[in-house]
Design an enzyme around this catalytic site. Structure first.
Site, PDB file in Angstrom:
ATOM      1  N   ASN A 217       0.858  -1.192   0.000  1.00  0.00           N
ATOM      2  CA  ASN A 217       0.000   0.000   0.000  1.00  0.00           C
ATOM      3  C   ASN A 217       0.888   1.234   0.000  1.00  0.00           C
ATOM      4  OD1 ASN A 217       0.545   0.785   2.863  1.00  0.00           O
ATOM      5  ND2 ASN A 217      -0.377  -1.219   3.221  1.00  0.00           N
ATOM      6  N   ASP A 286      -4.207  -6.202   5.191  1.00  0.00           N
ATOM      7  CA  ASP A 286      -5.221  -7.043   5.831  1.00  0.00           C
ATOM      8  C   ASP A 286      -5.249  -8.445   5.233  1.00  0.00           C
ATOM      9  OD1 ASP A 286      -6.026  -5.115   7.618  1.00  0.00           O
ATOM     10  OD2 ASP A 286      -7.383  -4.173   6.175  1.00  0.00           O
ATOM     11  N   LYS A 296       8.968 -16.406 -10.891  1.00  0.00           N
ATOM     12  CA  LYS A 296       8.152 -15.376 -11.539  1.00  0.00           C
ATOM     13  C   LYS A 296       7.070 -16.061 -12.391  1.00  0.00           C
ATOM     14  CE  LYS A 296       8.521 -11.519 -14.681  1.00  0.00           C
ATOM     15  NZ  LYS A 296       9.321 -10.890 -15.710  1.00  0.00           N
ATOM     16  N   PRO A 312      -2.907 -11.885  10.194  1.00  0.00           N
ATOM     17  CA  PRO A 312      -3.187 -11.702  11.621  1.00  0.00           C
ATOM     18  C   PRO A 312      -3.272 -10.215  11.949  1.00  0.00           C
ATOM     19  CG  PRO A 312      -0.882 -12.295  11.251  1.00  0.00           C
ATOM     20  CD  PRO A 312      -1.581 -12.416   9.930  1.00  0.00           C
ATOM     21  N   ASP A 313      -4.138  -9.834  12.890  1.00  0.00           N
ATOM     22  CA  ASP A 313      -4.169  -8.439  13.341  1.00  0.00           C
ATOM     23  C   ASP A 313      -3.176  -8.310  14.486  1.00  0.00           C
ATOM     24  OD1 ASP A 313      -4.886  -5.959  14.721  1.00  0.00           O
ATOM     25  OD2 ASP A 313      -6.458  -5.887  13.203  1.00  0.00           O
ATOM     26  N   ILE A 314      -2.053  -7.666  14.183  1.00  0.00           N
ATOM     27  CA  ILE A 314      -0.933  -7.621  15.136  1.00  0.00           C
ATOM     28  C   ILE A 314      -1.319  -6.842  16.392  1.00  0.00           C
ATOM     29  CG2 ILE A 314       1.478  -6.900  15.407  1.00  0.00           C
ATOM     30  CD1 ILE A 314       1.716  -7.176  12.310  1.00  0.00           C
ATOM     31  N   PHE A 330      -3.475   3.239  15.375  1.00  0.00           N
ATOM     32  CA  PHE A 330      -3.738   4.280  14.390  1.00  0.00           C
ATOM     33  C   PHE A 330      -4.858   3.797  13.487  1.00  0.00           C
ATOM     34  CE2 PHE A 330      -0.923   7.998  14.001  1.00  0.00           C
ATOM     35  CZ  PHE A 330      -0.171   7.801  15.143  1.00  0.00           C
ATOM     36  N   LYS A 344     -13.217   0.915  16.198  1.00  0.00           N
ATOM     37  CA  LYS A 344     -11.960   0.151  16.116  1.00  0.00           C
ATOM     38  C   LYS A 344     -11.255   0.127  17.471  1.00  0.00           C
ATOM     39  CE  LYS A 344     -10.191   0.396  12.036  1.00  0.00           C
ATOM     40  NZ  LYS A 344      -9.569   0.892  10.831  1.00  0.00           N
ATOM     41  N   LYS A 348     -10.620  -3.345  19.410  1.00  0.00           N
ATOM     42  CA  LYS A 348      -9.252  -3.816  19.658  1.00  0.00           C
ATOM     43  C   LYS A 348      -8.835  -3.627  21.124  1.00  0.00           C
ATOM     44  CE  LYS A 348      -7.864  -3.228  14.848  1.00  0.00           C
ATOM     45  NZ  LYS A 348      -6.782  -3.378  13.882  1.00  0.00           N
TER      46      LYS A 348
HETATM   47  O1  C5P Z   1      -6.380  -2.016   9.399  1.00  0.00           O
HETATM   48  P1  C5P Z   1      -6.993  -1.259  10.550  1.00  0.00           P
HETATM   49  O2  C5P Z   1      -7.643  -0.003  10.112  1.00  0.00           O
HETATM   50  O3  C5P Z   1      -7.799  -2.120  11.465  1.00  0.00           O
HETATM   51  O4  C5P Z   1      -5.732  -0.744  11.423  1.00  0.00           O
HETATM   52  C1  C5P Z   1      -5.921  -0.143  12.667  1.00  0.00           C
HETATM   53  C2  C5P Z   1      -4.737  -0.406  13.557  1.00  0.00           C
HETATM   54  O5  C5P Z   1      -4.474  -1.805  13.593  1.00  0.00           O
HETATM   55  C3  C5P Z   1      -3.441   0.244  13.127  1.00  0.00           C
HETATM   56  O6  C5P Z   1      -2.806   0.677  14.316  1.00  0.00           O
HETATM   57  C4  C5P Z   1      -2.675  -0.859  12.456  1.00  0.00           C
HETATM   58  O7  C5P Z   1      -1.292  -0.680  12.594  1.00  0.00           O
HETATM   59  C5  C5P Z   1      -3.156  -2.081  13.205  1.00  0.00           C
HETATM   60  N1  C5P Z   1      -3.160  -3.312  12.405  1.00  0.00           N
HETATM   61  C6  C5P Z   1      -2.389  -4.381  12.777  1.00  0.00           C
HETATM   62  N2  C5P Z   1      -2.427  -5.550  12.064  1.00  0.00           N
HETATM   63  C7  C5P Z   1      -3.238  -5.660  11.002  1.00  0.00           C
HETATM   64  C8  C5P Z   1      -4.053  -4.579  10.609  1.00  0.00           C
HETATM   65  C9  C5P Z   1      -3.989  -3.413  11.324  1.00  0.00           C
HETATM   66  O8  C5P Z   1      -1.641  -4.273  13.742  1.00  0.00           O
HETATM   67  N3  C5P Z   1      -3.269  -6.794  10.332  1.00  0.00           N
END
Ligand code: C5P
Length: 411
Positions: A217, A286, A296, A312-314, A330, A344, A348
């Site tokens: 991105n 995401d 390739k 995974p959502d870190i 953020f 959000k 979270k």
């Molecule tokens: O993608 P999203 O809008 O949910 O991101 C919100 C927050 O979650 C940001 O702080 C981003 O760094 C974090 N995030 C993450 N792992 C992901 C997606 C988002 O830590 N896979």
């Protein structure tokens, strides 16, 4: 320029005595003087006799707007006590370049010229930026002298490794003027995060499709790097886990480079157990391709399907740990900023979240932020990213203290 980045009026100008000793890097000290002045500092230059062989006093005088002192016996100082007076009126002495000989002198408390006498008679902190040939640097005598200085509370800035004026390559190159200006700037900041470890993610992630292609991105990493810089300024030990960007990390931060969201998660897992704060600024992808081809992919005339699986959502992972660090998220949204951001934050389980409009924020130098916490929303009008990062840290510190007290009562 630091001053331009902060945009903040200096309440009372800090005064720095900039000492130059004999080294080729003295030319960089002229630029350092210029940068310190544009950062709002008052600079008084003092030069040793050898420094005057490398740059003229006229250069430093023109840049600082003040006469340059070189002599211990300067009759223009009313009481003939230049060695006392000059060091009394400053907030710090910065020696750049600091030669091996000058370091040896200060380590042994010698005072046989104006600058060494000022160092001995000082009532303020001393910062030195060593500059010498690599063998002089590596010599056990120099290393012994530096240990002595550090024990005496002197701050040693650098040196760096690189090509030297003598043609050799190695340790001993003086830090660049902008790095020294930043170090001096940081030195004068309040340190509310002293002894705190702050883990920050920044930049985009890159999710491989095949050996040469991937999904990413347009995150530039500027906000995350600004947060890292602001945390360093606030005295924190900073670990910056960064996706692929073209930015210079603050020298005092430990940089961990990663590529994909999964790499980022592994790096975060390694560091989280020791972190007091986790600030998640990265624009983590995401989704990632279900499988990446090792080679390739060849072109043909048919459509191809790319199956994506969720990453995974870190941040969610860290925030839901049994004993998590203080988490700041953020959110970059293109619409319904406030509702989406607050939703959000709650989903979270974050004590603090900073929201901005993606279309205005990505890649930009300035941004408007809104902070969301348990007491509501706090708009931070448009400003440079470094200034917003400083405001974010300022806002987070009292929340962290409250959160910490609450958690320790629960235990
Ligand atoms: O993608 P999203 O809008 O949910 O991101 C919100 C927050 O979650 C940001 O702080 C981003 O760094 C974090 N995030 C993450 N792992 C992901 C997606 C988002 O830590 N896979």
């Amino acid at each position: 320029m630091i001053r331009l980045e902060t945009g903040r009026p200096t309440p009372e100008a800090r005064r720095v005595l900039l000492g130059l000793t004999g080294g080729v890097a003295a030319y960089k000290a002229a630029e350092l003087a210029r940068l310190l002045i544009s950062d709002g500092l008052e600079v008084q230059a003092v030069m040793t006799a050898s420094a005057c062989r490398f740059v003229g006093t006229a250069t430093l005088q023109a840049l600082t707007g003040r006469p340059v002192f070189t002599e211990l016996w300067d009759a223009s100082v009313a009481n003939n006590m230049a060695h006392i007076d000059l060091s009394r009126n400053v907030d710090a002495i910065v020696i750049a370049p600091a030669s091996a000989d000058f370091i040896a002198k200060v380590a042994h408390g010698r005072a046989d010229d104006l600058l060494s006498t000022l160092c001995l008679a000082r009532a303020c902190p001393l910062l030195i930026a060593p500059s010498m040939n690599r063998q002089m640097w590596e010599n056990p005598a120099t290393q012994r002298n530096l240990r002595t200085l550090r024990r005496d509370g002197v701050t040693v800035l650098g040196p760096a490794s690189g090509v030297q004026a003598c043609g050799e390559t190695g340790m001993g190159r003086m830090l660049e003027a902008h790095e020294l200006a930043e170090a001096v700037h940081v030195f004068f900041q309040p340190k509310p995060l002293e002894a705190k470890r702050v883990l920050i993610t920044a930049g985009p992630t890159f999710e491989a499709i095949d050996a040469v292609r991937g999904i990413t991105n347009s995150s530039s990493g500027k906000m995350g790097y600004a947060v890292a810089r602001a945390a360093v300024e606030a005295g924190a030990e900073v670990i910056l886990i960064s996706g692929p960007v073209c930015l210079e990390a603050p020298p005092a931060a430990r940089l961990v480079r990663v590529t994909s969201a999964q790499d980022m998660l592994v790096a975060v897992k390694n560091e989280t157990p020791h972190a007091d704060f986790f600030i998640s600024v990265a624009a983590v992808a995401d989704y990632r391709p279900k499988s990446a081809s090792e080679h390739k992919t060849k072109k043909n005339d048919r459509n191809i399907m790319l199956e994506l699986v969720p990453n995974p959502d870190i941040l969610e992972y860290v925030a839901n740990l049994p004993d998590p660090p203080f988490c700041i998220g953020f959110a970059a949204e293109t619409q319904n900023l406030e509702e989406n951001a607050e939703a959000k934050r709650r989903r979270k389980k974050l004590p603090l979240l900073a929201a901005n409009l993606a279309q205005e924020a990505i890649g930009a130098e300035e941004v408007a932020l809104t902070l969301f916490d348990d007491s509501g929303k706090h708009p931070l009008p448009k400003s440079s990213k470094i200034e917003q990062a400083r405001r974010l840290i300022e806002h987070a510190v009292p929340l962290y203290d409250k959160w910490q007290n609450f958690n320790s009562c629960k235990k």
